[in-house]
Design a protein around this motif. Structure first.
Motif, mmCIF file in Angstrom:
data_model
loop_
_atom_site.group_PDB
_atom_site.id
_atom_site.type_symbol
_atom_site.label_atom_id
_atom_site.label_comp_id
_atom_site.label_asym_id
_atom_site.label_seq_id
_atom_site.Cartn_x
_atom_site.Cartn_y
_atom_site.Cartn_z
ATOM 1 N N ILE A 14 -22.031 38.798 -19.179
ATOM 2 C CA ILE A 14 -23.552 38.392 -18.891
ATOM 3 C C ILE A 14 -23.565 38.028 -17.479
ATOM 4 C CG2 ILE A 14 -23.503 36.189 -20.000
ATOM 5 C CD1 ILE A 14 -26.336 36.837 -20.743
ATOM 6 N N THR A 15 -24.417 38.670 -16.940
ATOM 7 C CA THR A 15 -24.699 38.392 -15.464
ATOM 8 C C THR A 15 -25.747 37.144 -15.420
ATOM 9 O OG1 THR A 15 -24.420 40.406 -14.518
ATOM 10 C CG2 THR A 15 -25.705 38.826 -13.233
ATOM 11 N N LEU A 16 -25.148 35.831 -14.833
ATOM 12 C CA LEU A 16 -26.132 34.711 -14.783
ATOM 13 C C LEU A 16 -26.983 34.748 -13.532
ATOM 14 C CD1 LEU A 16 -23.167 32.096 -15.497
ATOM 15 C CD2 LEU A 16 -24.533 33.545 -17.248
ATOM 16 N N GLY A 17 -26.473 35.298 -12.170
ATOM 17 C CA GLY A 17 -27.206 34.918 -11.200
ATOM 18 C C GLY A 17 -26.404 35.468 -9.936
ATOM 19 N N VAL A 18 -27.028 35.377 -8.753
ATOM 20 C CA VAL A 18 -26.449 35.865 -7.658
ATOM 21 C C VAL A 18 -26.444 34.672 -6.509
ATOM 22 C CG1 VAL A 18 -27.104 38.312 -8.072
ATOM 23 C CG2 VAL A 18 -28.621 37.011 -6.651
ATOM 24 N N LEU A 19 -25.667 34.911 -5.637
ATOM 25 C CA LEU A 19 -25.612 33.950 -4.532
ATOM 26 C C LEU A 19 -26.420 34.496 -3.503
ATOM 27 C CD1 LEU A 19 -21.676 33.029 -4.473
ATOM 28 C CD2 LEU A 19 -23.630 31.097 -4.510
ATOM 29 N N ALA B 193 -22.699 24.662 -8.759
ATOM 30 C CA ALA B 193 -23.223 23.657 -10.086
ATOM 31 C C ALA B 193 -24.192 24.576 -10.955
ATOM 32 C CB ALA B 193 -23.903 22.665 -9.135
ATOM 33 N N ASP B 194 -24.997 25.135 -10.489
ATOM 34 C CA ASP B 194 -26.043 25.700 -11.228
ATOM 35 C C ASP B 194 -25.286 26.811 -12.177
ATOM 36 O OD1 ASP B 194 -28.119 24.506 -10.266
ATOM 37 O OD2 ASP B 194 -28.460 26.230 -8.620
ATOM 38 N N ALA B 195 -24.320 27.511 -11.707
ATOM 39 C CA ALA B 195 -23.799 28.390 -12.487
ATOM 40 C C ALA B 195 -22.921 27.813 -13.679
ATOM 41 C CB ALA B 195 -22.705 29.368 -11.608
ATOM 42 N N ARG B 196 -22.379 26.641 -13.380
ATOM 43 C CA ARG B 196 -21.650 25.907 -14.241
ATOM 44 C C ARG B 196 -22.491 25.477 -15.222
ATOM 45 N NH1 ARG B 196 -17.641 22.571 -9.869
ATOM 46 N NH2 ARG B 196 -15.901 24.275 -10.035
#
Length: 408
Positions: A59-64, A70-73
């Motif tokens: 699942i995709t969480l977001g993009v840089l 930190a947000d991804a973790r």
């Protein structure tokens, strides 16, 4: 014993680049990894074992840069907790999205898909595919899920400022242009009371447009000498010279067919289907052939006269050369970031303007439509007769810049 994964650092994330010709995956552990695409776009993904079905999923969480390490973790831990409770994150994401769509009506992405149906009829297939990829890469990840009624100038300016921060000013300008077309489409079809993005260009800094790299006319002798000495086959060299003396675009130069050439009238008729622009606005372009252009054709006739295309493909003579062949050759002989195949048109324009040629005639030689749309509607003149001496003047200058015969 499971493999121990070393957690990523902020520096490793910032410096991550594609791997060869494929994507690059950098693992942070516990299912989280950074996916780096060929265009250097970076997105966070979470890989997990399905709690209610066999196999694994992602699942995709977001993009840089919108989602930091930190947000991804933090998001990963939330999803791990969901999996532990027997909830499939991807299925839950889909359920929530469907519920939200029912509540808020059309999302920007949904409206964009409807807009795309119309847009496809207005531009060439390759052009549309390129435009849609820009939206997929830069617009939809940050705004695609927004209800269309929540799209406004402050939101768009905030969401898209990352492109300017990355120095991609032309990309941002184009994305904003498409976004404004989409909201205009929504207005026309009653999804919005008015277009909220009419004045959106004023929300961004006015950076200079990134023009095609080019060289001044005074450097043309050096370029032609470098081209003569280059370890390139004769057809590629003649293709570059053909585009140079005819002042056409790369895609138009390689698709020239013998059936389109009239040697008696010294004309090359380019059908409107091969010209750049929106389908309904495109028109046929006739190129007056200078002595130099005719000399190139005579040379090519001895090489490819039996083929339908003047610049036939090496592997398949029934088709034409790649439109990027000239660009690659120009780059290879030392002109990377200094000159492109399209930039050769600027050399001609600069020279002819400096020589005092009529501006409207020069623009007609370049098959440019006037920026004044109202004037363009009524002014259908192609200045053909007046273009004949101008094209010959340009051909003569190109030949004078060559120490050796232009066609040898």
């Amino acid at each position: 014993m499971p493999k121990i994964v070393k957690p990523l650092t902020a520096a490793a994330v910032a410096n991550a680049r594609p791997k060869g010709k494929g994507v690059n995956k950098l693992s942070d552990g516990f299912g989280l990894f950074l996916l780096v695409r060929q265009n250097c776009a970076k997105e966070w993904r979470f890989r997990y074992t399905r709690p209610n079905a066999p196999g694994v999923d992602e699942i995709t969480l977001g993009v840089l840069p919108q989602m930091s390490l930190a947000d991804a973790r933090k998001k990963r831990e939330e999803l791990r907790a969901m999996v532990a409770e027997g909830v499939d994150p991807k299925a839950e994401q889909k359920r929530l999205a469907e519920a939200e769509n029912e509540e808020c009506g059309n999302t920007l992405f949904a409206v964009a898909e409807k807009w795309a149906v119309i847009k496809k009829t207005q531009v060439q297939e390759k052009t549309f595919a390129k435009e849609w990829r820009r939206l997929e890469n830069h617009l939809f990840p940050v705004m695609g899920d927004l209800p269309i009624e929540e799209v406004n100038i402050p939101v768009a300016a905030t969401k898209l400022q990352f492109l300017d921060e990355a120095g991609k000013h032309d990309t941002r300008r184009k994305v904003v242009g498409y976004l404004r077309e989409i909201t205009r489409f929504a207005t026309i079809h009653g999804l919005l009371p008015y277009n909220p993005l009419t004045d959106i260009p004023e929300a961004f800094p006015d950076y200079d447009s990134e023009n095609q790299p080019t060289i001044p006319p005074a450097e043309l002798p050096h370029f032609l000498e470098d081209l003569r000495k280059a370890n390139k086959n004769i057809v590629t060299k003649l293709l570059i010279k053909w585009q140079l003396v005819t002042m056409v675009r790369p895609g138009e130069s390689v698709t020239a067919e013998w059936a389109d050439i009239n040697f008696d009238k010294r004309e090359w008729v380019i059908p409107k289907e091969k010209m750049k622009g929106q389908k309904r606005k495109k028109r046929m372009h006739i190129v007056p052939l200078s002595d130099q252009a005719l000399a190139i054709l005579e040379k090519m006739k001895a090489i490819n006269g039996h083929c339908p295309y003047v610049f036939a493909g090496r592997n398949n003579p029934k088709t034409h050369m790649n439109s990027q062949t000239a660009n690659s050759a120009i780059k290879d002989i030392g002109y990377k970031n200094r000159l492109t195949a399209h930039g050769m048109r600027s050399i001609a324009s600069t020279y002819l303007n400096d020589e005092g040629a009529d501006g409207d005639v020069i623009e007609a030689c370049l098959s440019h439509r006037g920026k004044d749309e109202v004037r363009s509607i009524y002014n259908k003149s192609t200045f053909f007769e007046r273009r004949i001496p101008v094209m010959q003047q340009w051909g003569d200058y190109v030949e004078s810049c060559s120490k050796f015969p232009l066609v040898d």
